[in-house]
Design a protein around this motif. Structure first.
Motif, PDB file in Angstrom:
ATOM      1  N   GLU A   1     -18.535 -44.214 -36.425  1.00  0.00           N
ATOM      2  CA  GLU A   1     -18.389 -43.564 -35.125  1.00  0.00           C
ATOM      3  C   GLU A   1     -16.971 -43.847 -34.650  1.00  0.00           C
ATOM      4  O   GLU A   1     -16.630 -44.992 -34.333  1.00  0.00           O
ATOM      5  N   ALA A   2     -16.125 -42.808 -34.612  1.00  0.00           N
ATOM      6  CA  ALA A   2     -14.708 -43.013 -34.346  1.00  0.00           C
ATOM      7  C   ALA A   2     -14.067 -41.701 -33.929  1.00  0.00           C
ATOM      8  O   ALA A   2     -14.688 -40.634 -34.052  1.00  0.00           O
TER       9      ALA A   2
ATOM     10  N   ILE B   1     -20.434 -34.284 -33.354  1.00  0.00           N
ATOM     11  CA  ILE B   1     -19.062 -34.137 -32.885  1.00  0.00           C
ATOM     12  C   ILE B   1     -19.091 -33.956 -31.368  1.00  0.00           C
ATOM     13  O   ILE B   1     -19.733 -33.028 -30.867  1.00  0.00           O
ATOM     14  N   ASN B   2     -18.456 -34.887 -30.667  1.00  0.00           N
ATOM     15  CA  ASN B   2     -18.407 -34.841 -29.205  1.00  0.00           C
ATOM     16  C   ASN B   2     -19.798 -34.727 -28.587  1.00  0.00           C
ATOM     17  O   ASN B   2     -20.021 -33.986 -27.619  1.00  0.00           O
TER      18      ASN B   2
ATOM     19  N   ALA C   1     -16.566 -38.602 -33.042  1.00  0.00           N
ATOM     20  CA  ALA C   1     -17.314 -38.018 -34.157  1.00  0.00           C
ATOM     21  C   ALA C   1     -18.107 -39.095 -34.872  1.00  0.00           C
ATOM     22  O   ALA C   1     -17.741 -40.281 -34.851  1.00  0.00           O
ATOM     23  N   SER C   2     -19.175 -38.673 -35.509  1.00  0.00           N
ATOM     24  CA  SER C   2     -19.994 -39.577 -36.321  1.00  0.00           C
ATOM     25  C   SER C   2     -20.188 -38.960 -37.704  1.00  0.00           C
ATOM     26  O   SER C   2     -20.570 -37.795 -37.818  1.00  0.00           O
TER      27      SER C   2
ATOM     28  N   ALA D   1      -5.816 -30.094 -31.219  1.00  0.00           N
ATOM     29  CA  ALA D   1      -6.151 -31.069 -30.164  1.00  0.00           C
ATOM     30  C   ALA D   1      -7.583 -31.593 -30.296  1.00  0.00           C
ATOM     31  O   ALA D   1      -8.273 -31.837 -29.297  1.00  0.00           O
ATOM     32  N   LEU D   2      -8.024 -31.774 -31.550  1.00  0.00           N
ATOM     33  CA  LEU D   2      -9.365 -32.315 -31.805  1.00  0.00           C
ATOM     34  C   LEU D   2      -9.328 -33.728 -32.381  1.00  0.00           C
ATOM     35  O   LEU D   2     -10.390 -34.350 -32.569  1.00  0.00           O
TER      36      LEU D   2
END
Length: 464
Positions: free
Chosen positions: A127-128, A340-341, A41-42, A35-36
């Motif tokens: 960044e997506a 990340i997040n 994230a970049s 579930a990640l």
């Protein structure tokens, strides 16, 4: 199961999503299971170390990256092909629905093509959602690494040869495959070369292809029609005045024969090409015989050999550049997770450290010349301007952020640039460098300083 091999191995936009390394897809399946996959994230694409004797890189390949991201899809044919491998037998079922609905929805920040960059500076940031940013890694590296290598070599060749010399890209037969030959031609033109012999690349890019002839034509016609002079006459019947290759047999004898015909008004000639032998001695003698005719040289030439030819007095007006332009030591760009997040992350492996956080390159110029770069966090522009200090007396100082937003929510921000515009930026970028950074051998690096905030973030992020 009978396996039918596809011998054609051509690439179409429908297959873009599968032109990747397997682990991009296995990681995607894992992200889905944990579930990640939709976690913000970049990733940044950087080159840790420049190739030997390179004082800079010319960023290139962004146009093809944006085209790829716009067309990124997994069709039913591609999904069925993946299923048939058996590799994903234990992948979550939602993995398949994710692929079926796949579109790139992220943002892309990058330095414009034709911009000078240095080691450890990001050429591009994605960044997506995590799975999207991850699965595109292979294609982005393939595109950016190769075109950046070719563009940098082309810029070095132009810098060494000078602004007046004619430079042609002749590398198709040595490039790493048909697709690479098109990218090499594009990158070379965008970095300052005048034309390419690759007919498909030239026509796709709105250019006129260039070239002369091969030794085989001279040998075939000389053998069947009587002499080298007859071969030249035959070629000029269909291509009047075209440049001639004059070193098949005796370069000086061919030049004397052509000089005689020019004096008598029996022919006109746009140039001669020498592909072998002592180019310094031969070019000097040919110049004496054909003082008004441009002389082109070819044959495994690179920036080092051109510098040597110029230093020793060769009389050469243009160069055909092939093997050494489209091959050579690679640009080893890497694509690494930096956030990340909202949590900064970094790789700490020996010799492979990456810097955490979303970054910006701040270029400090004095009197139009690059003084140094600051690598900082994206929100730091005001602090960097203060950190940069004042310029020398009488010189204007400017600190300029280099990375720009190129794609927003999966859509390009601006239409594609022309090759002419990119070539102009390349020329200005190289001209802005200190002379010792442009040296062909042992160039002096431009200082790249980490901002205080980035240094602090590194210390905060370190796990060991």
């Amino acid at each position: 199961m009978v396996v039918v091999e596809d011998q054609e191995l051509t690439l179409s936009p429908d297959d873009y999503s599968l032109l990747t390394d397997l682990y991009q897809l296995t990681m995607t399946a894992c992200y889905v299971g944990e579930a990640l996959d939709q976690t913000p994230a970049s990733f940044e694409l950087v080159v840790r170390r420049l190739p030997e004797h390179f004082g800079y890189l010319i960023a290139m390949g962004l146009a093809q990256v944006l085209d790829y991201l716009e067309k990124f899809r997994f069709g039913q044919k591609q999904i069925q092909a993946l299923r048939s491998t058996g590799v994903f037998a234990h992948a979550p079922e939602r993995f398949w629905s994710l692929l079926a609905e796949a579109r790139f929805t992220g943002d892309v920040w990058a330095v414009p093509e034709g911009t000078v960059v240095f080691a450890n500076e990001p050429l591009l940031r994605v960044e997506a959602p995590l799975w999207q940013a991850q699965v595109i890694e292979t294609y982005l590296l393939n595109t950016i690494n190769y075109q950046t290598l070719i563009a940098t070599r082309a810029a070095r060749l132009r810098d060494v040869a000078g602004p007046v010399a004619t430079l042609y890209e002749f590398g198709t037969r040595r490039a790493f495959g048909p697709q690479a030959s098109l990218w090499a031609a594009r990158a070379a033109l965008a970095a300052g070369l005048d034309a390419t012999s690759n007919v498909l690349a030239a026509l796709k890019l709105g250019r006129k292809p260039v070239g002369t002839m091969a030794h085989s034509l001279v040998m075939a016609l000389a053998a069947t029609e009587g002499s080298e002079a007859d071969a030249f006459d035959a070629f000029h019947r269909y291509f009047p005045g075209a440049p001639l290759l004059i070193d098949t047999y005796d370069t000086i004898a061919a030049a004397k024969q052509l000089a005689h015909r020019l004096q008598n008004g029996d022919t006109h000639l746009a140039g001669v090409r020498i592909d072998s032998g002592d180019l310094v001695s031969l070019s000097r003698q040919v110049r004496q015989l054909l003082p008004e005719v441009p002389i082109f040289a070819s044959g495994d030439l690179d920036e080092f050999k051109i510098a040597e030819l110029k230093a020793t007095g060769a009389c050469i007006d243009g160069y055909g550049l092939g093997t050494q332009l489209v091959t050579g030591p690679p640009v080893n760009g890497v694509y690494k997770l930096v956030e990340i997040n909202g949590i900064p992350v970094m790789k700490e492996s020996t010799g492979k450290v990456t810097y955490p956080g979303r970054k910006q390159i701040f270029r400090c110029l004095e009197g139009g010349k690059v003084r140094q770069d600051y690598l900082g966090l994206i929100e730091e522009e005001v602090e960097i301007r203060k950190e940069g200090g004042e310029g020398k007396v009488g010189q204007a100082k400017e600190i300029r952020p280099l990375m720009q937003q190129m794609m927003k929510q999966g859509q390009p921000v601006e239409p594609p640039e022309t090759l002419a515009a990119i070539a102009h930026r390349t020329a200005r970028s190289v001209a802005s460098l200190p002379a010792d950074t442009c040296r062909v051998k042992q160039p002096a690096p431009v200082p790249v300083e980490l901002s205080a905030a980035l240094q602090a973030l590194i210390q905060k992020t370190l796990r060991h």
